[in-house]
Scaffold this motif. Structure first.
Motif, short mmCIF file in Angstrom:
data_model
loop_
_atom_site.label_atom_id
_atom_site.label_comp_id
_atom_site.label_asym_id
_atom_site.label_seq_id
_atom_site.Cartn_x
_atom_site.Cartn_y
_atom_site.Cartn_z
N PHE A 15 0.85 -1.19 0.00
CA PHE A 15 0.00 0.00 0.00
C PHE A 15 0.89 1.24 0.00
O PHE A 15 1.83 1.35 0.77
CB PHE A 15 -0.88 -0.02 1.26
N ASN A 16 0.59 2.16 -0.90
CA ASN A 16 1.31 3.42 -0.99
C ASN A 16 0.28 4.53 -0.82
O ASN A 16 -0.64 4.65 -1.64
CB ASN A 16 2.02 3.53 -2.34
N TYR A 17 0.42 5.30 0.23
CA TYR A 17 -0.60 6.29 0.59
C TYR A 17 -0.92 7.22 -0.58
O TYR A 17 -2.08 7.42 -0.94
CB TYR A 17 -0.16 7.09 1.81
N GLU A 18 0.11 7.81 -1.19
CA GLU A 18 -0.11 8.77 -2.27
C GLU A 18 -0.80 8.12 -3.47
O GLU A 18 -1.66 8.72 -4.10
CB GLU A 18 1.22 9.40 -2.73
N ARG A 19 -0.42 6.92 -3.78
CA ARG A 19 -0.96 6.26 -4.98
C ARG A 19 -2.31 5.61 -4.74
O ARG A 19 -3.20 5.67 -5.59
CB ARG A 19 0.03 5.18 -5.47
N HIS A 20 -2.51 4.98 -3.59
CA HIS A 20 -3.68 4.14 -3.38
C HIS A 20 -4.80 4.76 -2.55
O HIS A 20 -5.97 4.46 -2.79
CB HIS A 20 -3.26 2.83 -2.70
N HIS A 21 -4.47 5.59 -1.56
CA HIS A 21 -5.46 6.00 -0.56
C HIS A 21 -6.74 6.57 -1.18
O HIS A 21 -7.83 6.04 -0.97
CB HIS A 21 -4.84 7.00 0.42
N ASP A 22 -6.63 7.66 -1.91
CA ASP A 22 -7.83 8.32 -2.43
C ASP A 22 -8.43 7.60 -3.63
O ASP A 22 -9.64 7.41 -3.71
CB ASP A 22 -7.53 9.77 -2.81
N SER A 23 -7.61 7.17 -4.57
CA SER A 23 -8.12 6.64 -5.82
C SER A 23 -8.51 5.16 -5.78
O SER A 23 -9.38 4.73 -6.52
CB SER A 23 -7.10 6.85 -6.94
N ASN A 65 -7.59 3.05 11.24
CA ASN A 65 -6.60 4.11 11.28
C ASN A 65 -5.35 3.63 10.55
O ASN A 65 -5.11 2.44 10.45
CB ASN A 65 -6.27 4.49 12.73
N ILE A 66 -4.56 4.56 10.07
CA ILE A 66 -3.32 4.23 9.40
C ILE A 66 -2.20 5.04 10.02
O ILE A 66 -2.38 6.21 10.37
CB ILE A 66 -3.42 4.49 7.88
N ASN A 67 -1.02 4.40 10.19
CA ASN A 67 0.12 5.14 10.73
C ASN A 67 1.11 5.48 9.62
O ASN A 67 0.90 5.11 8.46
CB ASN A 67 0.79 4.38 11.89
N ILE A 68 2.20 6.14 9.96
CA ILE A 68 3.14 6.60 8.93
C ILE A 68 3.90 5.47 8.25
O ILE A 68 4.47 5.66 7.19
CB ILE A 68 4.14 7.65 9.50
N GLN A 69 3.90 4.26 8.83
CA GLN A 69 4.54 3.11 8.18
C GLN A 69 3.53 2.31 7.35
O GLN A 69 3.80 1.19 6.97
CB GLN A 69 5.18 2.20 9.22
N ASN A 70 2.37 2.92 7.08
CA ASN A 70 1.32 2.27 6.31
C ASN A 70 0.80 1.00 6.95
O ASN A 70 0.37 0.08 6.26
CB ASN A 70 1.76 2.01 4.86
N SER A 71 0.84 0.92 8.26
CA SER A 71 0.18 -0.16 8.99
C SER A 71 -1.19 0.34 9.42
O SER A 71 -1.35 1.49 9.80
CB SER A 71 0.96 -0.56 10.24
N PHE A 72 -2.16 -0.52 9.33
CA PHE A 72 -3.53 -0.17 9.68
C PHE A 72 -3.91 -0.82 11.00
O PHE A 72 -3.51 -1.95 11.28
CB PHE A 72 -4.51 -0.70 8.62
N THR A 73 -4.68 -0.11 11.77
CA THR A 73 -5.35 -0.73 12.92
C THR A 73 -6.84 -0.70 12.60
O THR A 73 -7.36 0.32 12.12
CB THR A 73 -5.07 0.01 14.24
N ILE A 74 -7.48 -1.82 12.85
CA ILE A 74 -8.90 -1.96 12.57
C ILE A 74 -9.57 -2.56 13.79
O ILE A 74 -9.10 -3.56 14.34
CB ILE A 74 -9.14 -2.87 11.35
N VAL A 83 -2.83 -4.63 10.70
CA VAL A 83 -2.64 -5.27 9.40
C VAL A 83 -1.76 -4.40 8.51
O VAL A 83 -1.66 -3.20 8.70
CB VAL A 83 -3.98 -5.53 8.68
N LYS A 84 -1.12 -5.06 7.56
CA LYS A 84 -0.42 -4.37 6.48
C LYS A 84 -1.26 -4.57 5.24
O LYS A 84 -1.79 -5.66 5.00
CB LYS A 84 0.97 -4.96 6.24
N ALA A 85 -1.38 -3.54 4.43
CA ALA A 85 -2.20 -3.61 3.21
C ALA A 85 -1.32 -3.77 1.99
O ALA A 85 -0.24 -3.16 1.89
CB ALA A 85 -3.04 -2.35 3.08
#
Length: 196
Positions: A15-23, A65-74, A83-85
């Motif tokens: 998962f790459n925040y800039e590339r994946h998050h919004d689109s 939630n997402i942290n700066i290392q692109n790890s998610f807490t759900i 989790v890692k996406a």
């Protein structure tokens, strides 16, 4: 644990925040593949960190939630998980549990016309998706072929098909993509032609 996931599902992109998050991620209807034969669940990650989980006529709201290392807490029924996406493709999401050898796979149903309600629907979706992808890749790529220990090319598949049709070369000649270094895939011209 990372090896477990990548051995099970190769070629994942993190998962790459800039590339994946919004689109690719936010406000998409992600159908959970795991357990679809028992019940269909649709996960929608909202921009305000709300996670909506829809099952039949029931909608559960929780948070993510997402942290700066692109790890998610759900937050789930079982508590908070980390989790890692990863993306297999733009519409296949994998969430890898960081505490166990477990992952969940999701398909973005937002861009798909048919309902995904069963294992058979998932299989039909994947078959259709990858058939289109293979046809596009094969059609656009160029290939070398080897005949009588000599290499020729590169040629597009339509040129190779024409050479086979006119009898200039055999459909059983081995081919390699221009980005490959050898013929170890054992792919033949005939195999390419069948995918067009």
């Amino acid at each position: 644990m990372k090896d477990y996931l990548h051995n099970t599902i190769p070629n994942l992109k993190p998962f790459n925040y800039e590339r994946h998050h919004d689109s690719h991620f936010i406000n998409k209807q992600w159908v959970l593949v795991n357990g679809i034969s028992k019940k269909k669940s649709i996960y929608t990650f909202k921009a305000d960190n709300i996670l909506e989980i829809s099952r039949k006529n029931n909608v559960i709201k929780t948070f993510w939630n997402i942290n700066i290392q692109n790890s998610f807490t759900i937050k789930t029924e079982d508590g908070i998980i980390t989790v890692k996406a990863f993306f297999k493709d733009d519409d296949i999401l994998v969430l890898n549990n960081q505490d166990k050898d477990e992952f969940a796979m999701y398909i973005n149903a937002s861009n798909y016309d048919n309902d995904l309600n069963s294992v058979e629907d998932i299989q039909a979706f994947l078959k259709d998706k990858y058939k289109k992808k293979v046809s596009t890749i094969i059609y656009d790529h160029e290939f070398y072929y080897i005949e009588k220990s000599k290499e020729f090319g590169p040629y597009k598949v339509e040129v190779l098909a024409e050479k086979v049709k006119t009898g200039d070369i055999s459909a059983y000649c081995f081919v390699r993509d221009v980005n490959e270094y050898d013929y170890s895939n054992r792919l033949r011209i005939e195999d390419l032609i069948q995918e067009l």
